[in-house]
Write an enzyme that holds these catalytic residues in place. Structure first.
Site, PDB file in Angstrom:
ATOM      1  N   TYR A  52     -16.898   3.896   6.355  1.00  0.00           N
ATOM      2  CA  TYR A  52     -15.445   3.852   6.494  1.00  0.00           C
ATOM      3  C   TYR A  52     -15.012   4.519   7.798  1.00  0.00           C
ATOM      4  CZ  TYR A  52     -10.569   5.184   5.697  1.00  0.00           C
ATOM      5  OH  TYR A  52      -9.220   5.395   5.834  1.00  0.00           O
ATOM      6  N   TYR A  83      -8.810  -1.232   5.001  1.00  0.00           N
ATOM      7  CA  TYR A  83      -9.809  -1.216   3.935  1.00  0.00           C
ATOM      8  C   TYR A  83     -10.056   0.261   3.644  1.00  0.00           C
ATOM      9  CZ  TYR A  83     -14.234  -2.065   1.484  1.00  0.00           C
ATOM     10  OH  TYR A  83     -15.236  -2.117   0.549  1.00  0.00           O
ATOM     11  N   THR A  84      -9.652   0.728   2.466  1.00  0.00           N
ATOM     12  CA  THR A  84      -9.678   2.164   2.182  1.00  0.00           C
ATOM     13  C   THR A  84     -10.644   2.573   1.072  1.00  0.00           C
ATOM     14  OG1 THR A  84      -7.799   1.903   0.685  1.00  0.00           O
ATOM     15  CG2 THR A  84      -7.313   2.494   2.973  1.00  0.00           C
ATOM     16  N   GLY A 101       0.825  -1.197   0.000  1.00  0.00           N
ATOM     17  CA  GLY A 101       0.000   0.000   0.000  1.00  0.00           C
ATOM     18  C   GLY A 101       0.863   1.252   0.000  1.00  0.00           C
ATOM     19  N   GLN A 102       0.216   2.393  -0.128  1.00  0.00           N
ATOM     20  CA  GLN A 102       0.947   3.662  -0.239  1.00  0.00           C
ATOM     21  C   GLN A 102       1.859   3.924   0.957  1.00  0.00           C
ATOM     22  OE1 GLN A 102      -1.357   7.160  -1.914  1.00  0.00           O
ATOM     23  NE2 GLN A 102      -3.041   5.853  -1.297  1.00  0.00           N
ATOM     24  N   VAL A 103       1.303   3.836   2.149  1.00  0.00           N
ATOM     25  CA  VAL A 103       2.072   4.145   3.354  1.00  0.00           C
ATOM     26  C   VAL A 103       2.973   2.978   3.741  1.00  0.00           C
ATOM     27  CG1 VAL A 103       1.947   4.821   5.784  1.00  0.00           C
ATOM     28  CG2 VAL A 103       0.317   5.778   4.136  1.00  0.00           C
ATOM     29  N   TYR A 114      -2.647   3.618  12.018  1.00  0.00           N
ATOM     30  CA  TYR A 114      -3.041   4.828  11.285  1.00  0.00           C
ATOM     31  C   TYR A 114      -4.553   4.908  11.156  1.00  0.00           C
ATOM     32  CZ  TYR A 114       1.886   4.777  10.384  1.00  0.00           C
ATOM     33  OH  TYR A 114       3.240   4.761  10.567  1.00  0.00           O
ATOM     34  N   LYS A 161     -13.098   2.741  11.031  1.00  0.00           N
ATOM     35  CA  LYS A 161     -11.794   3.201  11.507  1.00  0.00           C
ATOM     36  C   LYS A 161     -11.872   3.620  12.978  1.00  0.00           C
ATOM     37  CE  LYS A 161      -8.425   3.638   9.520  1.00  0.00           C
ATOM     38  NZ  LYS A 161      -7.278   2.682   9.374  1.00  0.00           N
TER      39      LYS A 161
END
Length: 299
Positions: free
Chosen positions: A131, A67-68, A17-19, A105, A135
């Site tokens: 979402y 899950y984004t 993933g990005q991060v 995060y 979170k």
């Protein structure tokens, strides 16, 4: 408390993933990094989480995996809740058994977006979409586990890989002469590399502490980690084309969010104050436009 200076690796989830991709690189030198992709550690499989953590026996867990798919979460609530809400709790429980801290995060979407100034960590949460609710459930599960933890809330994450607003704009800008972009939602576009770099700065402080157990105990909690400054999605898009220096850039027209309806409601105000991060760790993120320039320069 395990002393990760001397024993055990750093387990990083979601490294494709990005991060996670950036974390697997910025954390090098602070410990042996075990970089777990979805095949090794699927957060939708709670039993697998327990098995992997017990096998790796990390001295620290860093969990950027999530899950984004914000809109899809409205129709896949069970899956989103398992990954965003339940999995962090399992990671936290396993970390606590090992005496290992957890860095996790979260998101600006835990707020309703109605405040007229930047959100601080103590503001009341009130997520307006699935979402955000999942979170927030993950945050609660971590806190309730009793593990030493840092929950880093970020926003508008982008980078040079994966699916994100930056890459979508560059793709659409190459295909179209005109783009309509929402101008009445405000936030801080945050480069994935910024998140990983500041995380590494924090981990380095913990590593250098004379008493790591006390260090973690005194600093456990929620922090906001976003770029400095703020803009709208329209402002973000305009800056992308200004800084990308393309042969041909599209016209970027501002529109209200009401003209671009989505299954999940977005916050009008996603600004979050970085004051606590700066006061506790002595670090602060660069201005969003400066970071964007660095990101585009590294492509």
């Amino acid at each position: 408390m395990s002393d990760f200076q001397n024993s055990g690796p750093i387990l990083v989830t979601g490294v494709n993933g990005q991060v996670g991709f950036e974390l697997a690189r910025t954390l090098q030198g602070l410990g042996h990094v075990v970089a777990a992709d979805r095949e090794m550690l699927d957060l939708s499989n709670l039993d697998q989480i327990r098995t992997v953590v017990r096998a790796v026996r990390p001295a620290m867990i860093v969990n950027p995996a999530a899950y984004t798919a914000v809109d899809k979460a409205e129709s896949e609530l069970d899956l989103a809740m398992r990954i965003n809400g339940e999995a962090p709790g399992v990671l936290a429980e396993e970390a606590r058994k090992l005496g290992a801290p957890l860095i996790h995060y979260s998101t600006d979407y835990v707020f309703n977006g109605e405040k007229d100034s930047p959100y601080v960590e103590t503001d009341t949460t009130d997520p307006q979409n699935a979402y955000g609710r999942t979170k927030l459930a993950g945050e609660h599960a971590i806190v309730e586990s009793g593990v030493e933890h840092l929950i880093l809330r970020t926003s508008w994450v982008y980078g040079a890989r994966g699916k994100n607003f930056l890459l979508t704009m560059l793709r659409l800008g190459a295909e179209r002469s005109e783009l309509k972009v929402v101008a009445d939602q405000i936030g801080a576009p945050t480069w994935s590399n910024t998140i990983a770099t500041l995380t590494a700065h924090v981990v380095a402080q913990a590593k250098a502490a004379s008493d790591p157990a006390q260090w973690w105990h005194e600093r456990s909690g929620i922090y906001h980690l976003t770029a400095s400054g703020a803009t709208s999605w329209h402002g973000f898009a305009s800056a992308i084309f200004e800084l990308a220096k393309l042969d041909r850039s599209p016209s970027v027209l501002p529109i209200p969010a009401s003209e671009y309806p989505t299954p999940a409601k977005r916050p009008t105000n996603s600004q979050m104050s970085g004051d606590r991060l700066r006061e506790v760790f002595g670090i602060s993120a660069p201005d969003w436009k400066d970071a964007l320039s660095l990101c585009l320069g590294s492509r």
